[in-house]
Design an enzyme around this catalytic site. Structure first.
Site, short mmCIF file in Angstrom:
data_model
loop_
_atom_site.label_atom_id
_atom_site.label_comp_id
_atom_site.label_asym_id
_atom_site.label_seq_id
_atom_site.Cartn_x
_atom_site.Cartn_y
_atom_site.Cartn_z
N ARG A 91 0.86 -1.19 0.00
CA ARG A 91 0.00 0.00 0.00
C ARG A 91 0.90 1.24 0.00
O ARG A 91 1.73 1.39 0.89
CB ARG A 91 -0.90 -0.02 1.24
N GLU A 110 -3.23 -0.53 8.29
CA GLU A 110 -2.04 -0.16 9.05
C GLU A 110 -2.14 -0.78 10.43
O GLU A 110 -3.20 -0.74 11.06
CB GLU A 110 -1.92 1.36 9.25
N HIS A 165 -2.81 11.01 1.37
CA HIS A 165 -2.25 10.73 2.69
C HIS A 165 -1.59 12.02 3.19
O HIS A 165 -0.39 12.10 3.36
CB HIS A 165 -1.27 9.56 2.61
N GLU A 216 -7.23 8.31 6.85
CA GLU A 216 -7.48 8.86 8.18
C GLU A 216 -7.98 10.30 8.16
O GLU A 216 -7.27 11.23 8.60
CB GLU A 216 -6.21 8.76 9.04
N TYR A 236 -3.81 1.25 16.20
CA TYR A 236 -2.57 1.27 16.97
C TYR A 236 -2.78 1.04 18.47
O TYR A 236 -2.05 0.27 19.08
CB TYR A 236 -1.83 2.60 16.75
N ASN A 265 -7.04 1.40 10.27
CA ASN A 265 -5.70 1.55 10.85
C ASN A 265 -5.86 1.52 12.37
O ASN A 265 -6.62 2.31 12.93
CB ASN A 265 -5.08 2.89 10.44
#
Ligand code: IFM
Length: 458
Positions: free
Chosen positions: A75, A358, A119, A164, A294, A292
């Protein structure tokens, strides 16, 4: 060994400004991140993306690294200021040539290219005309998207519009910790709306041009109460969840803006940017949703607390520091958050294929005797992949996992200090060294399975 479904795809992700460098090469124009990173005090250590990983010139070697890992997908993002340096107007064919070369290189090694169109690197001329706070930017985005599709669409099947939007809107226009560095809650909401509108317009335009697989990449928050028994904390969860998740996912997935969020946004202005017809555009069906993930976010209701500028209107809410192990970003390590997220979104949208676009962690890696022993990252990846397996077994439609990131890179306001890569980058020499985690990931990918025993703490 515990296996993954046969068609599960393994990959890694990067983003243009974080790795490419070559910011003036072949007609590229300035982006808001060029301006921001060159503004003293905005980025740690005064770092900029001017050179980054010099991927623009070293992309062949970097694709070779992807191939060595045995990955099926890669990606990357396309830099709008390379393709349309003025943000609108003439196309810079030389900028598109770079992505042509990259895509061909990937395909020559049987790696499926997955392109993200935005992005965070908005052309500066568009910011000078209001950036994402104005409707024109959304319209220009759709035009740019088609230009990229027309050049790459014969070889790139999977497209994401934005990466995002929460970050672009709230960090860029609300708290100002990201480019363009504005600090205005009303601007943050206007920006969010135009980002979502740009997404919807681009999905329509890409489909009309022939694209068959178009989606959006979001970073939903897993918001948890500091005290699960506290009704006030539950209210805080509802607000932060609304600001981070519902205000994006509800309109994109066809439910329209949530009423409580419309009321909340109205506290900061009269929402003159809102046209009811936009909701239909934003809700244009998508073919996949990228997530994504985290770390989870904890919130507590505390009268008098200043809230977080990353969540406009969150006064009275405290965001307690995480307990337990954290990454070099200070983010809590908790794979259960990923499972929770996949269950929630997969449960809401059972027919929408999900991708983990991600997931990864920064640690203070050191290259010693030619080796990076990043056991912490192995443990992080192992734990999160086990969470993915758990939800796959429950029937959630997760199609693939893309590690963030292939390379150490420019971590936005944190500059080069935070290393997320599977591959270590020695910036002065640009030498790449696969970390222990890269070797571990390669063995997982080759086995299409995780080892029976979870990776152990050091
Ligand atoms: O580096 C970023 C990436 O650009 C977007 N998602 C989060 C990553 C880690 O902060």
């Amino acid at each position: 060994m515990t296996s993954f479904p046969e068609h599960f795809v393994w990959g890694a992700a990067t983003a243009a400004y974080q790795i490419e460098g070559a910011v003036t090469a072949d007609g590229r124009g300035p982006s808001i991140w060029d301006t921001f990173s060159h503004t003293p005090g905005r980025v740690l250590d005064g770092d900029t993306g001017d050179v980054a990983c010099d991927h623009y010139h070293r992309y062949r070697d970097d694709v070779a690294l992807v191939a060595e890992l045995g990955l099926g997908a890669y990606r990357f993002s396309v830099a709008w200021p390379r393709v349309v340096p003025g943000g609108s107007g003439p196309t810079n064919e030389a900028g598109l040539d770079f992505y042509d070369r990259l895509v061909d290189e990937l395909r020559s090694r049987d790696i499926v290219p997955m392109a993200t169109l935005y992005h965070w690197d908005l052309p500066q001329p568009l910011e000078d005309r209001g950036g994402w706070t104005v409707r024109d930017t959304a319209e220009r985005f759709a035009e740019y998207a088609v230009k990229v599709y027309e050049r790459l669409g014969d070889r790139v099947q999977t497209w994401s519009t934005l990466n995002e939007p929460w970050c672009s809107a709230y960090l860029g226009y609300g708290s100002g910790i990201h480019a363009p560095g504005r600090r205005d809650p009303a601007a943050a909401f206007a920006a969010l709306h135009h980002l979502l509108l740009g997404h919807g317009l681009a999905v329509r335009a890409l489909r009309a041009a022939g694209a068959r697989s178009v989606g959006l990449v979001v970073n939903p928050a897993v918001v948890r109460p500091a005290d699960p028994a506290s009704p006030a904390d539950a209210d805080a969860v509802r607000l932060v969840d609304g600001l981070h998740n519902r205000v994006i996912l509800d309109p994109v997935l066809g439910r329209g803006y949530p009423e409580d969020m419309v009321a909340h946004m109205s506290r900061f202005g009269d929402l003159d940017w809102f046209d009811p017809a936009d909701e239909k555009i934003i809700a244009t069906p998508i073919d996949l949703l990228g997530l994504n993930y985290y770390a989870p976010t904890y919130v507590a209701a505390r009268p008098g607390a200043s809230g977080s500028p990353n969540y406009p209107g969150s006064e009275g809410i405290e965001f307690p520091a995480p307990t337990g192990p954290v990454t070099d970003m200070g983010w809590q390590i908790d794979p259960t958050g990923l499972a929770e997220l996949l269950r929630r979104i997969g449960g809401d949208q059972p027919d929408l294929p999900l991708w983990i676009t991600e997931n990864g962690a920064a640690f203070p890696d050191r290259l010693v005797d030619g080796r990076v022993r990043d056991t912490d990252r192995i443990r992080y990846l192992d734990g999160h992949l086990r969470a993915v397996q758990a939800v796959l077994a429950e029937g959630v439609d997760v199609r693939g996992y893309l590690a963030w990131s292939l390379l150490d890179n420019f971590e936005w306001a944190e500059g080069y200090r935070r290393r997320f890569g599977l591959v270590y980058v020695d910036y002065p020499t640009q030498r790449r060294t696969p970390k222990d985690s890269a070797h571990w990931y390669r063995s997982v990918v080759a086995a299409h399975a995780l080892p029976e025993e979870p990776a152990q703490p050091r």
